[in-house]
Structure formats: structure tokens, C-alpha cells
Design an enzyme around this catalytic site. Structure first.
Site, short mmCIF file in Angstrom:
data_model
loop_
_atom_site.label_atom_id
_atom_site.label_comp_id
_atom_site.label_asym_id
_atom_site.label_seq_id
_atom_site.Cartn_x
_atom_site.Cartn_y
_atom_site.Cartn_z
N GLU A 273 0.99 -1.38 -0.06
CA GLU A 273 0.12 0.17 0.02
C GLU A 273 0.70 1.20 -0.14
OE1 GLU A 273 -2.76 -0.17 3.22
OE2 GLU A 273 -4.10 -1.50 1.91
N ARG A 289 -1.84 -10.85 2.81
CA ARG A 289 -3.04 -11.87 2.61
C ARG A 289 -3.69 -11.42 1.19
NH1 ARG A 289 -6.66 -7.57 3.58
NH2 ARG A 289 -5.80 -6.44 4.97
#
Lengths: 460, 127
Positions: A273, A289
Site C-alpha cells: 500500500e 494476504r
């Protein structure tokens, strides 16, 4: 390849993973709590095991129960979905000890990348730009540290996530109280009050890069997902590609994400991110994940990330190369439809679905566990459905979103469908020029307008 | 069909768990529903002298305590709080299955080594 996989999750993501298993010819096991006996994922699997009572910590978070369920059913691998045990290194470790494959990264990678300050150190090492901030955890003179970074600063929990332990200090006066609040929130939520400081970006976009690696030296990055439409750090709409990126910046971000994957010895899928502001990108964290919004990337590239996860976990090579992974074949957008009341501060609204009409037609993909007559339990998160649209261009996706949302009817409980329609009507969103404050802005204007309609005299 | 006959049909329906009935006979027919008819779900007999014993978790059922296997048979006398068996979750984890009341082991629904999930019925104990 595995013969049988246990899916340690519930709701739409459990259904999504079970579908992948069925397409791959792999037998599947669902686990469920007593509150989920009537849930769709129980029916979507070949076998189902009740693992405990309604509270998550006694069922979906109970490692011994999940592992015992794998044992009694003979499942060779466990797919954790997102949330629950998906980023728990102890669970990944326990799987290995029990002789079951955890479909995700190795425990070491979860540990290193899951702890934000360690992840940042790793990013620095991999020459991935980070938001200017404290090198490590805040211990000494906070004021001096904040001045060095430049106010306003963000105070963040080292073990954080989901907006807990996250506090903004705009001035030097605010610093002390906000620090204490962040520490006590972090302590309550994660049992760890360690925090660090970061420069606060005033008008950022949230843009993330999906990665996949096979642990044999192959690592690829996919087109970005723009998750700028958020409310209190919870994503509401994700789209790909981002209206704010050009191909040069996209390539730079992809290369940065791959460097980080290699530096951490990553395997399986993950997401790096970033915040993007004024033509610069800054690393913020890695999610080790599968993401909620993975279907956006699947719609853009035409690839299946869940099947890729299963292939990688079974020891196979990455099923695609960098050129294929980065191929942009469509524009895509996801709307998260929650059982929440936008009129009342997005309060959760569990209850019985009295009637249901689902959208369909060209370019529509719906990920949901809903059916008419289903009762949404109050024990878990409020995600009801992910409405994913894809089309050749952004304007066509927007038209498709409006059309599909107008078809979507959920009777019996309140949902966020109407809120999504408001976002789609907003000129900033249509123009593609907006930052993470967009949803607040929309909520404020709607609130003002409603107030004026109720009290016309007061507005005059 | 006469009103009297309809009354007969209606009283019959009330003995079933049907809530709607439609009959077609040529151009004539009728249909009616009983909006307040509750489905006839058998209610548990709360005054039963049989107490159910269910599995406390997921695992493999074993009789007795660890290292002291003691399979019981139907008819055996049990005491309240007695450990009847255990559900083994892993090498080090097992959950005890205790008798909720004193009485006689009336019915056994599980065998040694069989899997049980949470809430599975294991035994009935007769008070």
C-alpha cells in the site's frame, strides 16, 4: 496439487475461495460457527464442520478448532481468506507443525511485514520511498521528533490496522494528548502501545500494488488499485487503473513493490500500500494476504488470484510472468455494500433479508453470500456484497455502476447502496480528481441539504 | 363444493402443517391460506428425563481420561461431573466431556476415535 482444502473463513470470501476449489477439482471443507449454520458457504463446500459458538474468538479465531477440523476431514491445506487468522504468524506456524499447508506467505514474512516499523525498515533497504517519519518507535523527546518531521504529524500504532491507534496532531499543543490517546487505543486493540510518527499528507490518494511471488525467485506486480474512497480508513470503493497515475509512475510503483517482495523473501499473494500526493508515492504497509478488493485486479487482468494462491502454496511456479500480470485489459470498479445505515453514522444493521434482487448483465460480477430469507448475524463484519463492474473505459464503468446499483435491491435491512449512488453522482468522483476526504465531503453536503429540507426557514 | 364440505377441508388442514391450499376443478376452484398457522415444528419436551451430552469442540472422541481409557456401555451408571471421555484436538489439546447430571447412560451416539464437531450429540443420560 492438493486433494482437499479447508477454508477458514465465512461470508463472501469463503464462497469465493470455495468456488476456486471447485473449478480446480479440489474437494473443500467449510468451517462455521453456530451463528452461521444457515450461511451460504456451508452449502458451497463438499463438507462442513461446526467449530464453535458465535463469538469469533471461540470459532473462526480458535486455532485449535480450525486445525482439528482440518485433521478430522483430512484437509491438506488451509485457506485463511482475509481477516480472522489470515495475518497471524502463530497460526501459519501452527499449521506447519500440524503438517497442514497454510495458503499464504511464510510465518517470517508475515511477522516482518505485519509489524509496520519493521516493514518500513525493509522498504528503506529495498529503496522504496516512505513517508518521512521517526526511524523507530517513539520513546524520547516527542516534540523534537515531530519538529524534525514537520507538523502536522500522524501518530500510528506499530501493530496497527483498521484505523485503531491512529491519531492526527495538527499542532504542537495537540501532540501530547493525541499521543496518549493513540497509545491507549493501541494497547486496548493490540495489547501493545508502541507508536511511531509520520508526516501527515493533507490530500493523499490511497493506491496499492498487488504482488504475487512463488518463493523460487519469481515475483510480479499487477496494475494498481486506487482505494481513495474511504470512510474512517475503511475502503468503500476501489478501482483499477487509478485515474491519478500515468504509465511511468505505475511502472515505478510496480518495480518498488517487486523489490520489496524480493527483499522480504515473499511467497504467495500480497499487497503493497502507498499514499500518492503531488506526483510522489510513499510506502505505508504490506498486507500479507488476499485483499477484499482482489476481484478488481482479476477483472482488469483476466487472471485468477485465488487459484494462483493455491498453485503457489502447492509448490508450483507462478502461472504468469510480469508482462502478463501487468496487462490492463479493462477498467474495473468495486463497491462494498455493507449492512450499515449511512443516515446514522454507518451503524451496523444486521437482520433478516426479506427480499433480494441481484444485479446482472454485461460486465457485472457479484461476490456475495446473501440469499432471500438469510439473517445477517450481528457477530461479524458488515460486508454483504462486493459489486464489481468492468468495461473498456472509466466512463463506461461509471454508467455500469449506476445501472447495476439501481438494479440491486436488498429488503429488510439498511445498506450502503444509496451512499454509493451519491458518490457516483459527485462531480469530483466523476472527474477522477479527489482525495481520501471525498466521502466526508459527500456526507457533509448531504447532511446539510437534508437539514435544509427539514428546516427551510433556518436555511434562509 | 358446499360450505359444509369446505368446513371439513378446513378442519382437516388444521391438523397438518399446511398453510396454503389450492384446488382446481374445471373452471371452478378455490384457494385459501391460514395466515396465522404456525408450522408444526416439534417442540423439545423440556420435561424430558433425558439430558443430552454434546461435544465441547472439534476433534476425535476418546473414552475416559488421557491414559485411562474406559469405554462405557449403555446402561452404565454415571455421576454428575464425571469425565466420560474427551475430544482430542491435537497432540497436546483435548477437551473433557463431562456428565451434566447423575443417572444412567441411556444412549451412545459416538464411537471411540470418531470425529465430532462442536455441538454434536454424543450421549443421552437418563436421570
Amino acid at each position: 496439487m492438493f486433494k482437499k482444502i479447508l477454508v477458514a473463513n465465512r461470508g463472501e470470501i469463503a464462497v469465493r475461495v470455495l468456488r476456486a476449489c471447485r473449478e480446480m477439482g479440489i474437494k473443500s471443507v467449510a468451517v462455521y460457527s453456530e451463528a452461521d449454520r444457515e450461511s451460504l458457504h456451508v452449502r458451497a463446500a463438499d463438507e462442513a464442520v461446526c467449530i464453535g459458538p458465535a463469538p469469533s474468538r471461540e470459532s473462526y479465531l480458535n486455532m485449535a478448532s480450525v486445525l482439528a477440523a482440518a485433521k478430522i476431514t483430512g484437509a491438506e491445506a488451509i485457506h485463511p481468506g482475509y481477516g480472522f487468522l489470515s495475518e497471524n504468524e502463530d497460526f501459519a506456524e501452527a499449521c506447519a507443525q500440524a503438517g497442514v499447508v497454510f495458503i499464504g506467505p511464510k510465518p517470517d514474512a508475515i511477522r516482518t511485514l505485519g509489524y509496520k516499523s519493521e516493514a518500513k525498515a525493509l522498504a528503506k533497504k529495498a529503496h522504496v520511498p516512505i513517508v518521512p517519519g521517526t526511524d523507530g518507535l517513539v520513546r524520547g523527546d516527542v516534540l523534537k521528533e515531530a519538529r524534525a518531521i514537520g507538523l502536522p504529524v500522524m501518530i500510528k500504532a506499530a501493530a496497527g490496522g483498521g484505523g485503531k491507534g491512529l491519531r492526527l496532531a495538527k499542532t504542537e499543543d495537540e501532540l501530547k494528548t493525541q499521543l496518549l490517546t493513540a497509545q491507549s487505543e493501541a494497547k486496548a486493540a493490540f495489547g501493545d502501545d508502541a507508536v511511531y510518527l509520520e508526516r501527515y499528507l493533507g490530500h493523499p490518494r490511497h493506491v496499492e500494488i498487488q504482488i504475487a511471488a512463488d518463493g523460487r525467485g519469481n515475483a510480479v506486480a499487477f496494475p494498481e488499485r486506487d482505494c481513495t474512497v474511504q470512510r474512517r480508513n475503511q475502503k468503500l470503493i476501489e478501482e483499477s487503473p487509478s485515474p491519478a497515475l500515468d504509465s511511468k509512475m505505475r511502472r515505478e510503483m510496480q518495480e518498488a513493490a517487486v523489490r520489496l517482495a524480493r527483499e522480504s523473501g515473499y511467497s504467495n499473494v500480497g499487497t503493497v500500500e502507498f499514499l500518492v500526493q503531488d506526483g510522489q508515492f510513499y510506502f505505508i504497509e504490506v498486507n500479507t494476504r488476499l485483499q477484499v478488493e482482489h476481484p478488481v485486479t482479476e477483472s482488469v487482468t483476466g487472471l485468477d488470484l485465488v487459484q494462483a494462491q493455491i498453485l503457489i502454496a502447492s509448490g508450483e511456479k507462478l502461472p504468469f510472468d510480469q508482462a502478463r500480470a501487468a496487462e490492463i485489459r479493462a477498467w474495473s470498479m468495486e463497491h462494498r455494500i455493507n449492512a450499515e445505515d449511512p443516515e446514522h453514522n454507518f451503524a451496523p444493521c444486521p437482520g433478516k433479508i426479506e427480499a433480494l434482487r441481484l444485479p446482472g448483465g454485461p460486465g457485472v460480477r457479484l461476490e456475495t453470500h446473501l440469499y432471500a430469507g438469510y439473517t445477517v448475524p450481528s457477530h461479524y463484519d458488515s460486508l454483504l456484497a462486493k459489486l464489481v463492474l468492468f468495461a473498456p473505459t472509466r466512463p463506461e464503468v461509471l454508467a455500469r455502476s449506476r445501472r447495476a446499483l439501481s438494479e440491486f435491491e436488498i429488503a429488510g435491512i439498511r445498506t450502503t447502496i444509496g451512499f454509493h449512488q451519491k458518490v457516483l453522482a459527485h462531480p469530483d468522483f466523476i472527474g477522477g480528481d479527489f482525495d481520501t476526504h471525498l466521502s466526508e465531503k459527500i456526507l457533509e453536503t448531504t447532511h446539510d441539504r437534508d437539514a435544509q429540507e427539514r428546516h427551510p426557514a433556518a436555511a434562509a | 363444493m358446499t360450505t359444509e364440505e369446505l368446513k371439513d377441508v378446513l378442519s382437516w388442514i388444521k391438523t397438518t402443517d399446511l398453510t396454503e391450499v389450492a384446488l382446481e376443478k374445471g373452471p371452478d376452484g378455490f384457494s385459501f391460506s391460514l395466515p396465522d398457522a404456525a408450522p408444526m415444528i416439534p417442540q423439545p419436551d423440556l420435561s424430558s428425563r433425558y439430558a443430552p451430552v454434546v461435544s465441547p469442540g472439534v476433534g476425535l472422541f476418546q473414552w475416559g481420561e488421557p491414559g485411562r481409557a474406559a469405554a462405557l456401555e449403555e446402561g452404565a451408571a454415571v455421576k454428575e461431573g464425571q469425565i466420560l471421555g474427551r475430544v482430542e484436538q491435537g497432540p497436546k489439546a483435548s477437551l473433557p466431556v463431562k456428565a451434566p447430571i447423575s443417572g444412567r447412560l441411556a444412549k451412545i451416539f459416538i464411537e471411540e476415535g470418531n470425529p465430532a464437531d462442536y455441538g454434536r450429540l454424543l450421549f443421552f443420560i437418563e436421570a
